[in-house]
Design a protein around this motif. Structure first.
Motif, mmCIF file in Angstrom:
data_model
loop_
_atom_site.group_PDB
_atom_site.id
_atom_site.type_symbol
_atom_site.label_atom_id
_atom_site.label_comp_id
_atom_site.label_asym_id
_atom_site.label_seq_id
_atom_site.Cartn_x
_atom_site.Cartn_y
_atom_site.Cartn_z
ATOM 1 N N PRO A 3 -33.489 -36.389 -35.020
ATOM 2 C CA PRO A 3 -34.657 -36.160 -34.168
ATOM 3 C C PRO A 3 -35.969 -36.022 -34.939
ATOM 4 C CG PRO A 3 -32.822 -34.860 -33.386
ATOM 5 C CD PRO A 3 -32.389 -35.483 -34.692
ATOM 6 N N THR A 27 -37.492 -32.073 -25.845
ATOM 7 C CA THR A 27 -36.213 -31.469 -26.203
ATOM 8 C C THR A 27 -35.206 -31.714 -25.081
ATOM 9 O OG1 THR A 27 -36.789 -29.334 -25.230
ATOM 10 C CG2 THR A 27 -37.337 -29.648 -27.570
ATOM 11 N N ASP A 29 -33.489 -29.786 -23.287
ATOM 12 C CA ASP A 29 -33.518 -28.863 -22.154
ATOM 13 C C ASP A 29 -34.744 -29.029 -21.259
ATOM 14 O OD1 ASP A 29 -35.123 -27.882 -24.272
ATOM 15 O OD2 ASP A 29 -35.007 -25.842 -23.490
ATOM 16 N N VAL A 102 -31.807 -37.010 -27.684
ATOM 17 C CA VAL A 102 -32.761 -35.902 -27.677
ATOM 18 C C VAL A 102 -33.194 -35.603 -26.241
ATOM 19 C CG1 VAL A 102 -35.056 -35.143 -28.420
ATOM 20 C CG2 VAL A 102 -33.558 -36.325 -30.021
#
Length: 107
Positions: A3, A27, A29, A102
């Motif tokens: 990443p 990210t 999440d 990612v």
């Protein structure tokens, strides 16, 4: 490519950043709204992000894929200010973020 390497290739010009500074990046999440806010930061050059239309378009694209209607509107507006090479670059970058894992899209 990990990443961090991906980020170095896909988001902004790191030469402009001071040593030790990090850019806010997508990210796993992040939901569509969070990605939209991140795209806004890149489109306006705020929140520690350089103003970068390609990165903003890429992030708006990710946000739109995660359901953000606002991101679709802003992505369309940004596209009108960009040439076709910039748009293609942003689309390829979004695909690489997804392919790297990612950014995860809902099935």
């Amino acid at each position: 490519m990990n990443p961090q390497e991906l980020a170095a290739h896909e988001v902004a010009d790191f030469d402009e950043m001071a040593a030790g500074d990090t850019l806010p990046l997508p990210t796993p999440d992040m939901d569509g709204d969070a990605l939209f806010r991140l795209g806004m930061m890149y489109s306006t050059g705020q929140g520690g992000c350089p103003m970068d239309r390609v990165s903003a378009h890429m992030i708006f694209n990710l946000a739109a894929m995660k359901g953000s209607v606002e991101a679709r509107v802003y992505r369309r507006e940004m596209s009108q200010e960009m040439d076709s090479d910039e748009i293609s670059e942003a689309q390829r970058a979004a695909r690489r973020w997804i392919d790297s894992g990612v950014v995860k899209l809902a099935a």
